[in-house]
Design an enzyme around this catalytic site. Sequence first.
Site, PDB file in Angstrom:
ATOM      1  N   ARG A   1     -43.591  26.329  37.413  1.00 25.03           N
ATOM      2  CA  ARG A   1     -43.353  27.697  36.712  1.00 25.03           C
ATOM      3  C   ARG A   1     -44.751  28.624  36.997  1.00 25.03           C
ATOM      4  O   ARG A   1     -44.768  29.263  35.832  1.00 25.03           O
ATOM      5  CB  ARG A   1     -42.776  27.486  35.379  1.00 25.03           C
TER       6      ARG A   1
ATOM      7  N   SER B   1     -34.556  28.763  29.623  1.00 26.42           N
ATOM      8  CA  SER B   1     -35.459  27.913  28.990  1.00 26.42           C
ATOM      9  C   SER B   1     -36.392  28.984  28.349  1.00 26.42           C
ATOM     10  O   SER B   1     -37.179  29.782  29.178  1.00 26.42           O
ATOM     11  CB  SER B   1     -36.188  27.037  29.858  1.00 26.42           C
TER      12      SER B   1
ATOM     13  N   GLU C   1     -42.009  30.518  28.177  1.00 26.54           N
ATOM     14  CA  GLU C   1     -41.936  30.722  29.601  1.00 26.54           C
ATOM     15  C   GLU C   1     -41.639  32.066  30.032  1.00 26.54           C
ATOM     16  O   GLU C   1     -42.286  32.629  30.711  1.00 26.54           O
ATOM     17  CB  GLU C   1     -40.688  29.823  30.196  1.00 26.54           C
TER      18      GLU C   1
HETATM   19  P1  FAD Z   1     -37.322  39.822  35.404  1.00 27.40           P
HETATM   20  O1  FAD Z   1     -37.007  38.906  34.269  1.00 27.40           O
HETATM   21  O2  FAD Z   1     -37.025  40.971  35.796  1.00 27.40           O
HETATM   22  O3  FAD Z   1     -39.027  39.649  35.359  1.00 27.40           O
HETATM   23  C1  FAD Z   1     -39.765  38.448  35.226  1.00 27.40           C
HETATM   24  C2  FAD Z   1     -41.423  38.820  35.318  1.00 27.40           C
HETATM   25  O4  FAD Z   1     -41.484  39.062  36.836  1.00 27.40           O
HETATM   26  C3  FAD Z   1     -41.734  40.130  34.874  1.00 27.40           C
HETATM   27  O5  FAD Z   1     -43.157  39.968  34.159  1.00 27.40           O
HETATM   28  C4  FAD Z   1     -41.722  41.289  35.852  1.00 27.40           C
HETATM   29  O6  FAD Z   1     -42.632  42.111  35.771  1.00 27.40           O
HETATM   30  C5  FAD Z   1     -42.100  40.063  36.958  1.00 27.40           C
HETATM   31  N1  FAD Z   1     -41.570  40.664  38.331  1.00 27.40           N
HETATM   32  C6  FAD Z   1     -39.899  40.976  38.370  1.00 27.40           C
HETATM   33  N2  FAD Z   1     -39.918  41.443  39.730  1.00 27.40           N
HETATM   34  C7  FAD Z   1     -41.175  41.098  40.295  1.00 27.40           C
HETATM   35  C8  FAD Z   1     -41.558  41.692  41.738  1.00 27.40           C
HETATM   36  N3  FAD Z   1     -40.872  42.128  42.568  1.00 27.40           N
HETATM   37  N4  FAD Z   1     -42.869  41.611  41.935  1.00 27.40           N
HETATM   38  C9  FAD Z   1     -44.013  41.168  40.798  1.00 27.40           C
HETATM   39  N5  FAD Z   1     -43.347  40.980  39.727  1.00 27.40           N
HETATM   40  C10 FAD Z   1     -42.236  40.998  39.414  1.00 27.40           C
HETATM   41  N6  FAD Z   1     -35.916  30.014  35.996  1.00 27.40           N
HETATM   42  C11 FAD Z   1     -36.177  28.836  36.711  1.00 27.40           C
HETATM   43  O7  FAD Z   1     -37.312  28.764  37.319  1.00 27.40           O
HETATM   44  N7  FAD Z   1     -35.204  27.992  37.195  1.00 27.40           N
HETATM   45  C12 FAD Z   1     -33.980  27.948  36.597  1.00 27.40           C
HETATM   46  O8  FAD Z   1     -33.286  27.049  36.559  1.00 27.40           O
HETATM   47  C13 FAD Z   1     -33.720  28.977  35.666  1.00 27.40           C
HETATM   48  N8  FAD Z   1     -32.364  29.248  34.950  1.00 27.40           N
HETATM   49  C14 FAD Z   1     -32.228  30.434  34.376  1.00 27.40           C
HETATM   50  C15 FAD Z   1     -30.916  30.375  33.615  1.00 27.40           C
HETATM   51  C16 FAD Z   1     -30.445  31.373  32.841  1.00 27.40           C
HETATM   52  C17 FAD Z   1     -29.217  31.282  32.177  1.00 27.40           C
HETATM   53  C18 FAD Z   1     -31.353  32.373  32.826  1.00 27.40           C
HETATM   54  C19 FAD Z   1     -31.013  33.650  31.734  1.00 27.40           C
HETATM   55  C20 FAD Z   1     -32.819  32.403  33.313  1.00 27.40           C
HETATM   56  C21 FAD Z   1     -33.162  31.328  34.027  1.00 27.40           C
HETATM   57  N9  FAD Z   1     -34.278  31.100  34.702  1.00 27.40           N
HETATM   58  C22 FAD Z   1     -34.606  30.270  35.553  1.00 27.40           C
HETATM   59  C23 FAD Z   1     -35.387  32.150  34.521  1.00 27.40           C
HETATM   60  C24 FAD Z   1     -35.024  33.455  35.486  1.00 27.40           C
HETATM   61  O9  FAD Z   1     -33.807  33.576  35.949  1.00 27.40           O
HETATM   62  C25 FAD Z   1     -36.184  33.306  36.714  1.00 27.40           C
HETATM   63  O10 FAD Z   1     -37.349  33.079  36.108  1.00 27.40           O
HETATM   64  C26 FAD Z   1     -35.954  34.638  37.500  1.00 27.40           C
HETATM   65  O11 FAD Z   1     -36.688  34.295  38.624  1.00 27.40           O
HETATM   66  C27 FAD Z   1     -36.279  35.863  36.931  1.00 27.40           C
HETATM   67  O12 FAD Z   1     -36.087  36.999  37.614  1.00 27.40           O
HETATM   68  P2  FAD Z   1     -35.931  38.301  37.336  1.00 27.40           P
HETATM   69  O13 FAD Z   1     -35.377  39.149  38.453  1.00 27.40           O
HETATM   70  O14 FAD Z   1     -34.770  38.385  36.103  1.00 27.40           O
HETATM   71  O15 FAD Z   1     -37.241  38.651  36.743  1.00 27.40           O
HETATM   72  P1  NAP Z   2     -31.747  18.482  32.043  1.00 28.73           P
HETATM   73  O1  NAP Z   2     -30.885  17.834  33.331  1.00 28.73           O
HETATM   74  O2  NAP Z   2     -31.208  18.118  30.786  1.00 28.73           O
HETATM   75  O3  NAP Z   2     -33.218  17.623  31.991  1.00 28.73           O
HETATM   76  C1  NAP Z   2     -34.377  17.836  30.981  1.00 28.73           C
HETATM   77  C2  NAP Z   2     -35.403  17.947  31.805  1.00 28.73           C
HETATM   78  O4  NAP Z   2     -35.754  16.789  31.921  1.00 28.73           O
HETATM   79  C3  NAP Z   2     -35.533  18.800  32.579  1.00 28.73           C
HETATM   80  O5  NAP Z   2     -36.164  20.084  32.353  1.00 28.73           O
HETATM   81  C4  NAP Z   2     -36.131  18.324  33.808  1.00 28.73           C
HETATM   82  O6  NAP Z   2     -37.666  18.883  34.041  1.00 28.73           O
HETATM   83  C5  NAP Z   2     -36.533  16.841  33.430  1.00 28.73           C
HETATM   84  N1  NAP Z   2     -35.803  15.887  34.487  1.00 28.73           N
HETATM   85  C6  NAP Z   2     -34.478  15.750  34.472  1.00 28.73           C
HETATM   86  N2  NAP Z   2     -34.277  14.729  35.229  1.00 28.73           N
HETATM   87  C7  NAP Z   2     -35.345  14.541  35.998  1.00 28.73           C
HETATM   88  C8  NAP Z   2     -35.905  13.643  37.003  1.00 28.73           C
HETATM   89  N3  NAP Z   2     -34.912  12.961  37.641  1.00 28.73           N
HETATM   90  N4  NAP Z   2     -37.259  13.671  37.521  1.00 28.73           N
HETATM   91  C9  NAP Z   2     -37.948  14.879  36.793  1.00 28.73           C
HETATM   92  N5  NAP Z   2     -37.601  15.477  35.859  1.00 28.73           N
HETATM   93  C10 NAP Z   2     -36.388  15.382  35.323  1.00 28.73           C
HETATM   94  O7  NAP Z   2     -32.096  19.758  32.203  1.00 28.73           O
HETATM   95  P2  NAP Z   2     -31.444  21.269  32.154  1.00 28.73           P
HETATM   96  O8  NAP Z   2     -31.964  22.166  30.991  1.00 28.73           O
HETATM   97  O9  NAP Z   2     -29.958  21.058  32.111  1.00 28.73           O
HETATM   98  O10 NAP Z   2     -31.967  22.031  33.498  1.00 28.73           O
HETATM   99  C11 NAP Z   2     -31.549  21.636  34.804  1.00 28.73           C
HETATM  100  C12 NAP Z   2     -32.607  21.987  35.871  1.00 28.73           C
HETATM  101  O11 NAP Z   2     -32.557  23.517  35.852  1.00 28.73           O
HETATM  102  C13 NAP Z   2     -33.903  21.773  35.470  1.00 28.73           C
HETATM  103  O12 NAP Z   2     -34.603  21.255  36.620  1.00 28.73           O
HETATM  104  C14 NAP Z   2     -34.360  22.860  34.723  1.00 28.73           C
HETATM  105  O13 NAP Z   2     -35.749  23.162  34.763  1.00 28.73           O
HETATM  106  C15 NAP Z   2     -33.675  24.035  35.506  1.00 28.73           C
HETATM  107  N6  NAP Z   2     -33.360  25.082  34.200  1.00 28.73           N
HETATM  108  C16 NAP Z   2     -34.303  26.103  34.086  1.00 28.73           C
HETATM  109  C17 NAP Z   2     -34.158  27.072  33.223  1.00 28.73           C
HETATM  110  C18 NAP Z   2     -35.302  28.200  33.188  1.00 28.73           C
HETATM  111  O14 NAP Z   2     -35.145  28.899  32.493  1.00 28.73           O
HETATM  112  N7  NAP Z   2     -36.384  27.832  33.392  1.00 28.73           N
HETATM  113  C19 NAP Z   2     -32.833  27.270  32.786  1.00 28.73           C
HETATM  114  C20 NAP Z   2     -32.046  26.324  32.650  1.00 28.73           C
HETATM  115  C21 NAP Z   2     -32.202  25.164  33.816  1.00 28.73           C
HETATM  116  P3  NAP Z   2     -37.765  20.211  34.971  1.00 28.73           P
HETATM  117  O15 NAP Z   2     -37.333  21.458  34.118  1.00 28.73           O
HETATM  118  O16 NAP Z   2     -39.169  20.187  35.544  1.00 28.73           O
HETATM  119  O17 NAP Z   2     -36.800  20.198  36.193  1.00 28.73           O
END
Ligand code: FAD
Ligand code: NAP
Length: 354
Positions: free
Chosen positions: A169, A244, A340
């Site tokens: 991340r 998250s 995050e």
């Molecule tokens: P924004 O929220 O608009 O911006 C985020 C940051 O990036 C800000 O600092 C902004 O200035 C910067 N930014 C945006 N666009 C640009 C650009 N073009 N150039 C430079 N900087 C920029 N994230 C994960 O990694 N994995 C997941 O599984 C995941 N699941 C999610 C589930 C839900 C329900 C939600 C609400 C969020 C989740 N996220 C997840 C977080 C988020 O969706 C991601 O980080 C996504 O990439 C953010 O995109 P955005 O366009 O909404 O960014």
């Molecule tokens: P989950 O399946 O309940 O698992 C909990 C955590 O354990 C996850 O965050 C994942 O880490 C880790 N994990 C599970 N199985 C694993 C494996 N086999 N090997 C290594 N790590 C493992 O998680 P969840 O919340 O439902 O999310 C599912 C996936 O979507 C995850 O990868 C999570 O990162 C992603 N997610 C991200 C966001 C966001 O906003 N960043 C929001 C929702 C979901 P990792 O997170 O490192 O994968």
Amino acid sequence: MNLQYDVSLKPYNTLSLDVKAAYFVCINDLYDLDAVRKFCLDQKCPWLLIGGGSNLVLTQDFEGLVMFMSMNQVFWPVEAASTEPMDHFTVIVQAGYDWDLLVAESLLRGASGLENLSLIPGQVGAAPVQNIGAYGVELKDTLESVEVFDFDTGKAFTLAAVDCEFGYRDSIFKRHQCWIITQIQLRLSLNHKPQVGYGIIADTIKVLSGEVAAKASPQQVRDAVIHIRSAKLPDPKDIPNVGSFFKNPIVSDSKMKTLARQWPGLVAYAIGSNEHKLAAAWLIDQLGWKGFVQGEVGVHEHQALVLVGSGVATGKEILDLAQRIKADVAENFGVMLEVEPRLFNGRGEFYLEL
Ligand code: FAD
Ligand code: NAP
């Protein structure tokens, strides 16, 4: 450029935080970026770029200019003239394109690599910023290069993926906030190898399609991911959230063993030989926060990592809750959670102190 004044950002962030931008503009091309840069220099005002607004918390009215990224073309490769079988193709996508639409379209074109990243909200341009990841796959696995506009200098340049300093991340873009991503290039595979290391994906594929995970098509993997996520994660359209709220903390081997003795059932995954990733959701859940509600904010009932707002919550209320959870986890587990999403006050980014 079409400058607007005193614009509510409520529709532009998935926590539905109702703050205003003193100036607001949609970016349709590089000329707009250039013009906005000159405006900000002349006015000496701060600026902020917003994509889908799904990874940020806005705590105050923004005193400067907010840009919404609207460059949203995608360039798929033209039909290859060669009769040689190809094992990949590259696609070029502008920053404002919807991420999940790109995932869906890539599968329709027979390419794989993005399916595990299905249903992540937001724009393509934000994907490299935190190297989006889910279910064992990260953006860096398919990214080739990024086009950048440097808001400080006004110069555009290309950055190869190897130079993006991708981590968990994390990327170089978090350390160069004046770098605006305008376009990315991805290398997608035409020889699909399902990434089904996360057990829940394999199990869900079996339930939904009867297919053995190792033989699942990209679409079957996507269907499984959508199924799991829809059941567990709140849709921001219904329940405001930014996914998250904390990263999964990385701890040493000895710290993990100490915690595992104190807390049976601790969820930890080995990273290399000496470190472990702890499931932050599990830590928060153990302390009874899942389903917690106070006033306009709370912790989602199915996923303790997701903080939710009521639709009229303020960024400050969200951060107060985050701080309480962070302090509780630090006190009970001796682990410092890292926030995050990106946090912004009236003039720019700030960081949450305990
Ligand atoms: P924004 O929220 O608009 O911006 C985020 C940051 O990036 C800000 O600092 C902004 O200035 C910067 N930014 C945006 N666009 C640009 C650009 N073009 N150039 C430079 N900087 C920029 N994230 C994960 O990694 N994995 C997941 O599984 C995941 N699941 C999610 C589930 C839900 C329900 C939600 C609400 C969020 C989740 N996220 C997840 C977080 C988020 O969706 C991601 O980080 C996504 O990439 C953010 O995109 P955005 O366009 O909404 O960014
Ligand atoms: P989950 O399946 O309940 O698992 C909990 C955590 O354990 C996850 O965050 C994942 O880490 C880790 N994990 C599970 N199985 C694993 C494996 N086999 N090997 C290594 N790590 C493992 O998680 P969840 O919340 O439902 O999310 C599912 C996936 O979507 C995850 O990868 C999570 O990162 C992603 N997610 C991200 C966001 C966001 O906003 N960043 C929001 C929702 C979901 P990792 O997170 O490192 O994968």
